[in-house]
Write a protein that holds these residues in place. Structure first.
Motif, PDB file in Angstrom:
ATOM      1  N   SER A 259      22.933  65.285  21.390  1.00 10.78           N
ATOM      2  CA  SER A 259      21.991  64.355  20.755  1.00 10.78           C
ATOM      3  C   SER A 259      20.629  65.021  20.627  1.00 10.78           C
ATOM      4  CB  SER A 259      21.863  63.082  21.598  1.00 10.78           C
ATOM      5  OG  SER A 259      21.380  63.412  22.883  1.00 10.78           O
ATOM      6  N   SER A 260      19.818  64.500  19.711  1.00  7.74           N
ATOM      7  CA  SER A 260      18.465  65.040  19.565  1.00  7.74           C
ATOM      8  C   SER A 260      17.557  64.332  20.561  1.00  7.74           C
ATOM      9  CB  SER A 260      17.955  64.806  18.138  1.00  7.74           C
ATOM     10  OG  SER A 260      17.800  63.423  17.894  1.00  7.74           O
ATOM     11  N   TYR A 261      16.422  64.957  20.907  1.00  4.97           N
ATOM     12  CA  TYR A 261      15.498  64.292  21.820  1.00  4.97           C
ATOM     13  C   TYR A 261      14.758  63.215  21.027  1.00  4.97           C
ATOM     14  CZ  TYR A 261      12.421  63.400  25.674  1.00  4.97           C
ATOM     15  OH  TYR A 261      11.777  62.763  26.706  1.00  4.97           O
ATOM     16  N   PRO A 262      14.675  61.982  21.548  1.00  4.25           N
ATOM     17  CA  PRO A 262      14.107  60.889  20.746  1.00  4.25           C
ATOM     18  C   PRO A 262      12.655  61.138  20.315  1.00  4.25           C
ATOM     19  CG  PRO A 262      15.206  60.052  22.722  1.00  4.25           C
ATOM     20  CD  PRO A 262      15.131  61.541  22.865  1.00  4.25           C
ATOM     21  N   ALA A 263      12.345  60.712  19.082  1.00  5.09           N
ATOM     22  CA  ALA A 263      10.978  60.814  18.556  1.00  5.09           C
ATOM     23  C   ALA A 263      10.401  59.407  18.458  1.00  5.09           C
ATOM     24  CB  ALA A 263      10.994  61.477  17.184  1.00  5.09           C
ATOM     25  N   LYS A 264       9.166  59.248  18.948  1.00  4.14           N
ATOM     26  CA  LYS A 264       8.540  57.919  18.945  1.00  4.14           C
ATOM     27  C   LYS A 264       7.911  57.635  17.585  1.00  4.14           C
ATOM     28  CE  LYS A 264       5.074  55.173  21.451  1.00  4.14           C
ATOM     29  NZ  LYS A 264       4.373  54.705  20.271  1.00  4.14           N
ATOM     30  N   MET A 265       8.158  56.428  17.087  1.00  8.86           N
ATOM     31  CA  MET A 265       7.482  55.960  15.876  1.00  8.86           C
ATOM     32  C   MET A 265       7.294  54.456  16.027  1.00  8.86           C
ATOM     33  SD  MET A 265       8.429  56.510  11.847  1.00  8.86           S
ATOM     34  CE  MET A 265       9.836  55.418  11.728  1.00  8.86           C
ATOM     35  N   GLY A 266       6.042  54.042  16.214  1.00  4.05           N
ATOM     36  CA  GLY A 266       5.765  52.624  16.422  1.00  4.05           C
ATOM     37  C   GLY A 266       6.421  52.145  17.700  1.00  4.05           C
ATOM     38  N   PRO A 267       7.045  50.958  17.674  1.00  3.29           N
ATOM     39  CA  PRO A 267       7.620  50.396  18.905  1.00  3.29           C
ATOM     40  C   PRO A 267       9.016  50.932  19.245  1.00  3.29           C
ATOM     41  CG  PRO A 267       7.774  48.798  17.105  1.00  3.29           C
ATOM     42  CD  PRO A 267       7.105  50.009  16.538  1.00  3.29           C
ATOM     43  N   TYR A 268       9.489  51.946  18.499  1.00  5.81           N
ATOM     44  CA  TYR A 268      10.846  52.461  18.718  1.00  5.81           C
ATOM     45  C   TYR A 268      10.837  53.971  18.952  1.00  5.81           C
ATOM     46  CZ  TYR A 268      12.617  48.052  16.717  1.00  5.81           C
ATOM     47  OH  TYR A 268      12.905  46.735  16.473  1.00  5.81           O
ATOM     48  N   THR A 269      11.924  54.444  19.561  1.00  8.42           N
ATOM     49  CA  THR A 269      12.200  55.886  19.520  1.00  8.42           C
ATOM     50  C   THR A 269      13.476  56.075  18.693  1.00  8.42           C
ATOM     51  OG1 THR A 269      13.549  55.885  21.529  1.00  8.42           O
ATOM     52  CG2 THR A 269      11.181  56.338  21.794  1.00  8.42           C
ATOM     53  N   TYR A 270      13.493  57.162  17.914  1.00  9.15           N
ATOM     54  CA  TYR A 270      14.599  57.431  16.985  1.00  9.15           C
ATOM     55  C   TYR A 270      15.279  58.742  17.366  1.00  9.15           C
ATOM     56  CZ  TYR A 270      12.607  53.782  14.028  1.00  9.15           C
ATOM     57  OH  TYR A 270      12.157  52.569  13.552  1.00  9.15           O
ATOM     58  N   SER A 271      16.601  58.773  17.244  1.00  6.10           N
ATOM     59  CA  SER A 271      17.317  60.034  17.504  1.00  6.10           C
ATOM     60  C   SER A 271      18.662  60.030  16.782  1.00  6.10           C
ATOM     61  CB  SER A 271      17.522  60.238  19.007  1.00  6.10           C
ATOM     62  OG  SER A 271      18.263  59.180  19.550  1.00  6.10           O
ATOM     63  N   THR A 272      19.321  61.180  16.831  1.00  9.61           N
ATOM     64  CA  THR A 272      20.696  61.272  16.307  1.00  9.61           C
ATOM     65  C   THR A 272      21.578  61.717  17.456  1.00  9.61           C
ATOM     66  OG1 THR A 272      20.400  63.579  15.689  1.00  9.61           O
ATOM     67  CG2 THR A 272      20.028  61.972  13.964  1.00  9.61           C
ATOM     68  N   ARG A 273      22.828  61.282  17.431  1.00 10.18           N
ATOM     69  CA  ARG A 273      23.746  61.808  18.447  1.00 10.18           C
ATOM     70  C   ARG A 273      25.168  61.887  17.894  1.00 10.18           C
ATOM     71  NH1 ARG A 273      26.753  57.937  20.781  1.00 10.18           N
ATOM     72  NH2 ARG A 273      26.026  55.777  20.700  1.00 10.18           N
ATOM     73  N   PHE A 274      25.881  62.853  18.423  1.00  9.73           N
ATOM     74  CA  PHE A 274      27.282  63.037  18.043  1.00  9.73           C
ATOM     75  C   PHE A 274      28.167  62.487  19.154  1.00  9.73           C
ATOM     76  CE2 PHE A 274      25.453  66.285  15.310  1.00  9.73           C
ATOM     77  CZ  PHE A 274      26.267  66.244  14.190  1.00  9.73           C
ATOM     78  N   GLU A 275      29.253  61.860  18.764  1.00  8.81           N
ATOM     79  CA  GLU A 275      30.259  61.495  19.753  1.00  8.81           C
ATOM     80  C   GLU A 275      31.324  62.580  19.752  1.00  8.81           C
ATOM     81  OE1 GLU A 275      31.144  57.337  18.761  1.00  8.81           O
ATOM     82  OE2 GLU A 275      29.714  56.808  20.345  1.00  8.81           O
ATOM     83  N   LYS A 276      32.000  62.742  20.853  1.00 10.25           N
ATOM     84  CA  LYS A 276      32.989  63.809  21.010  1.00 10.25           C
ATOM     85  C   LYS A 276      33.985  63.824  19.852  1.00 10.25           C
ATOM     86  CE  LYS A 276      35.009  65.868  25.107  1.00 10.25           C
ATOM     87  NZ  LYS A 276      33.981  66.780  25.523  1.00 10.25           N
ATOM     88  N   GLY A 277      34.179  64.998  19.269  1.00  7.38           N
ATOM     89  CA  GLY A 277      35.166  65.141  18.203  1.00  7.38           C
ATOM     90  C   GLY A 277      34.677  64.724  16.823  1.00  7.38           C
ATOM     91  N   ALA A 278      33.485  64.081  16.756  1.00 10.37           N
ATOM     92  CA  ALA A 278      33.012  63.577  15.456  1.00 10.37           C
ATOM     93  C   ALA A 278      32.385  64.705  14.639  1.00 10.37           C
ATOM     94  CB  ALA A 278      31.992  62.463  15.662  1.00 10.37           C
ATOM     95  N   GLN A 279      32.674  64.699  13.335  1.00  7.51           N
ATOM     96  CA  GLN A 279      32.088  65.699  12.429  1.00  7.51           C
ATOM     97  C   GLN A 279      30.652  65.319  12.057  1.00  7.51           C
ATOM     98  OE1 GLN A 279      33.503  68.475  10.834  1.00  7.51           O
ATOM     99  NE2 GLN A 279      35.597  68.020  10.252  1.00  7.51           N
ATOM    100  N   TYR A 280      30.362  64.013  12.100  1.00  4.56           N
ATOM    101  CA  TYR A 280      29.074  63.510  11.603  1.00  4.56           C
ATOM    102  C   TYR A 280      28.353  62.735  12.696  1.00  4.56           C
ATOM    103  CZ  TYR A 280      31.205  64.605   7.092  1.00  4.56           C
ATOM    104  OH  TYR A 280      31.799  65.260   6.049  1.00  4.56           O
ATOM    105  N   PRO A 281      27.015  62.631  12.610  1.00  7.28           N
ATOM    106  CA  PRO A 281      26.259  61.987  13.683  1.00  7.28           C
ATOM    107  C   PRO A 281      26.067  60.484  13.490  1.00  7.28           C
ATOM    108  CG  PRO A 281      24.749  62.996  12.134  1.00  7.28           C
ATOM    109  CD  PRO A 281      26.135  63.292  11.631  1.00  7.28           C
ATOM    110  N   LEU A 282      25.629  59.845  14.570  1.00  7.61           N
ATOM    111  CA  LEU A 282      25.122  58.474  14.525  1.00  7.61           C
ATOM    112  C   LEU A 282      23.601  58.570  14.518  1.00  7.61           C
ATOM    113  CD1 LEU A 282      27.276  57.056  17.454  1.00  7.61           C
ATOM    114  CD2 LEU A 282      27.588  56.454  15.067  1.00  7.61           C
TER     115      LEU A 282
END
Length: 680
Positions: A78-101
């Protein structure tokens, strides 16, 4: 050297004569450009079958390399979360997945909200790519673009994040470049020309009224335009950019219905980019400053005559980008061919450069989404050290390592990097970044892969790529040649490697190869070269000039038919590139390109072993250029070397879209190199 089956497919010869300035060129394979012709598709499939046949002996090796490369990917990364306003945003892969969440988490909560579920969205598609989420200022709406073909046309969808429901509104066939206005219902987006693919129009679209209006049309075919919003979120900018000239229009983000105003009218060879801190504008420009300087202007007084210098031009420092925070300016700079990060206060004073220890590295400003902050996020990596994300306090200079990309089955201490300068034929010193095993000795026994690009001012920095260790572990030296045509050594480096000085790019690559051989980094007859797109043009030119220097060449999606393509204004991205290659409608430029255009300079000689890759849906370099080139190379090849064409029938310029599928492409290329070197 093994003899390989030479029963390759033979494309029909159908001579097509082209004449210009009294120069007659015959293209026997011009007909291959008809994508709809079943014979063309059949021919590409035959070539794929032949490539598979020749490479059958290394099928297992290919799979082994793929598994090695895959084992160096943390599957649930997963990427380290980036803060923007009241949220932090990131991407992460689940095992075996070709594409991220794509996910976000409200600060103070541990409940994750999935914004985009790419594994789900990609189902049923052989190719899938999104722009990622584009969040509205009030955090309640999301836009995202998706491309299911690979030609970089995105359909833009909208989701109400309060309800999680997808809206019926769809913007079809856009570039994926989009920003929100402050009213949370207006977006500005860019659209490309359906034929040439040039990004040429900016539209305003209102979600509630569904009204779409053209706000900017870039009619000059040598320019492309895009839209962006500043970190302060006070202004929205339309930047129109040609190779050597730019023009910016701007609009307050809280007045989306107003008309965009021109910042400073375009002047040939004046480049500028605009940013702001909400109070005034910061202009990064080459005005009387080859390596760029930073100037300021007040709202309402933005003409060039009103600009005031803030950070002066420096002969030894190239300013490539400026990030404007509320109280600080952060500059991405280049010195002596290396990237550095320079911090100043908002008045341009008290410069401080973040210190780094490696010989050869890459550092740059990272994912910063907050304007009023004392913390800068930056990224650092080298050819042997995986990317790390740091937070740096702009006031105290305290530094916190947030995340280093985990690379399983990998120990950076087994390798070392070197940086050498090789003197080219005209006396210019060209930097080269090298990666090798730690116990490597320069005794002329190792095989070597030399990688290069050298166009568009793009930099081939010494970034980390876990794939190449599959070659290095087998004794290879990996060399990245920072040749002219890039901007590694400043703007001059680019200007002396384009148009009428383009030959410097090819000579630099050859001279670097010879210099490394002379310094015994590699064994003669065991040197390989690799490059993609304009780097594929480099491969083609170098093979024509010095075919005996390389035992094998991998040319990925190569741009090799320069004159024909640059004379055809219907082909994507042609007219915008006259300042890069020259305009062959002018005789002087035509004659110069004629001296190096790879397809036009194929001649009777012994060529190296070659693997050429392309994608049927490639939007940047059309598939027929590599296909024609392979046929012509075989017509003229005087040796028994193997020349292969591999076409991905599903993908575009970037190759396969999934993270594991992309590794399959690389494993084929590496297996080819090892096959040609008789190595396992």
């Amino acid at each position: 050297m093994h003899k390989y089956p030479q029963d390759f497919p033979k494309a029909t010869k159908n001579p097509h004569i082209m004449e210009k300035f009294g120069d007659r060129r015959t293209d026997n394979y011009f007909w291959l450009r008809d994508r709809e012709n079943p014979q063309v598709i059949d021919y590409l499939k035959q070539e794929n079958a032949y490539t598979e046949k020749v490479m059958a002996p290394v099928k297992e090796l290919q799979e082994q390399i793929f598994q090695e490369m895959k084992s160096r990917i943390k599957e649930d990364d997963s990427s380290y979360p980036a803060k923007m306003g009241p949220y932090t945003y990131s991407t992460r892969f689940e095992k075996g997945a070709q594409y991220p969440l794509f996910v976000r988490t409200k600060i103070g909560s541990d409940k994750e909200e999935i914004l985009l579920n790419e594994p789900e969205l990609s189902k049923g598609h052989t190719y899938y790519d999104t722009t990622g989420p584009r969040i509205s200022p009030n955090d309640m709406m999301m836009a995202y673009g998706e491309d299911t073909v690979g030609r970089r046309f995105y359909d833009i969808h909208f989701v109400d994040l309060k309800t999680g429901k997808k809206l019926p509104n769809v913007i079809e066939k856009a570039t994926g470049n989009l920003v929100w206005a402050d009213d949370n219902e207006t977006v500005f987006f860019a659209q490309q020309n359906p034929e040439t693919l040039r990004s040429e129009k900016i539209y305003r679209y209102n979600l509630k009224t569904q009204k779409k209006e053209l706000v900017y049309h870039e009619k000059d075919e040598t320019f492309s335009c895009y839209v962006l919003k500043s970190l302060s979120r006070k202004y929205i900018y339309i930047t129109s950019q040609a190779t050597l000239t730019s023009e910016v229009h701007y609009l307050p983000a809280n007045k989306p219905q107003d008309a965009f105003k021109v910042f400073a009218p375009r002047q040939r060879e004046l480049e500028y980019a605009v940013n702001d801190d909400g109070q005034q504008f910061y202009i990064t420009t080459n005005k009387d400053a080859k390596n760029y300087r930073v100037m300021t202007a007040k709202p309402g007084h933005t003409a060039v005559a009103d600009w005031k210098e803030l950070i002066a031009h420096r002969q030894d420092t190239y300013i490539s980008d400026v990030t404007v925070f509320k109280h600080y300016l952060v500059l991405d700079i280049r010195r002596n061919g290396l990237t550095e990060i320079e911090i100043r206060d908002i008045h341009g004073n008290n410069p401080f450069t973040i210190p780094f220890s490696d010989q050869s590295f890459m550092a740059g400003v990272g994912d910063n989404r907050e304007f009023d902050t004392e913390w800068l996020r930056y990224e650092y990596e080298s050819m042997r050290l995986p990317p790390s994300v740091y937070d740096f306090n702009l006031k105290s200079h305290e530094q916190i390592l947030r995340k280093t990309r985990e690379v399983p089955n990998f120990d950076p201490n087994k390798y070392r990097t070197e940086r050498v300068f090789i003197t080219a034929r005209d006396g210019v010193k060209v930097p080269v970044s090298l990666l090798m095993k730690k116990d490597f000795r320069a005794d002329a026994t190792a095989p070597m892969l030399v990688y290069g690009y050298g166009s568009y001012g793009a930099n081939m920095d010494p970034w980390f790529s876990s794939s190449f260790f599959s070659l290095v572990d087998r004794g290879f030296v990996f060399a990245k040649a920072h040749i002219r045509g890039g901007s590694e050594m400043g703007r001059e480096w680019y200007d002396t490697g384009r148009t009428k000085k383009k030959m410097n790019t090819f000579y630099d690559f050859i001279d670097v190869t010879e210099g490394l051989l002379k310094q015994q980094y590699a064994k003669k007859g065991h040197v390989y070269a690799m490059g993609g797109s304009a780097g594929g043009l480099l491969m083609g030119a170098v093979m024509n000039l010095r075919p005996e220097l390389y035992n094998g060449v991998v040319a990925q999606v190569p741009f090799v038919d320069v004159i024909t393509t640059m004379l055809d204004e219907s082909i994507p991205l042609t007219t915008g590139e006259y300042d890069e290659w020259g305009n062959p409608n002018e005789q002087e430029a035509y004659d110069y390109i004629r001296t190096y255009s790879p397809y036009d300079n194929v001649k009777d000689q012994k060529y190296p072993n070659v693997l050429v890759t392309t994608g049927l849906h490639d939007s940047q370099v059309q598939y027929w250029e590599p296909a024609k080139w392979v046929s012509k190379l075989r017509d003229h090849n005087k040796g028994d070397s193997v020349i292969l064409l591999k076409t991905d029938m599903e993908a575009g310029h970037g190759g396969a879209s999934g993270r594991f599928d992309a590794l399959k492409d690389t494993s084929i290329e590496f297996a080819f190199i090892l096959q040609m070197d008789d190595r396992k």
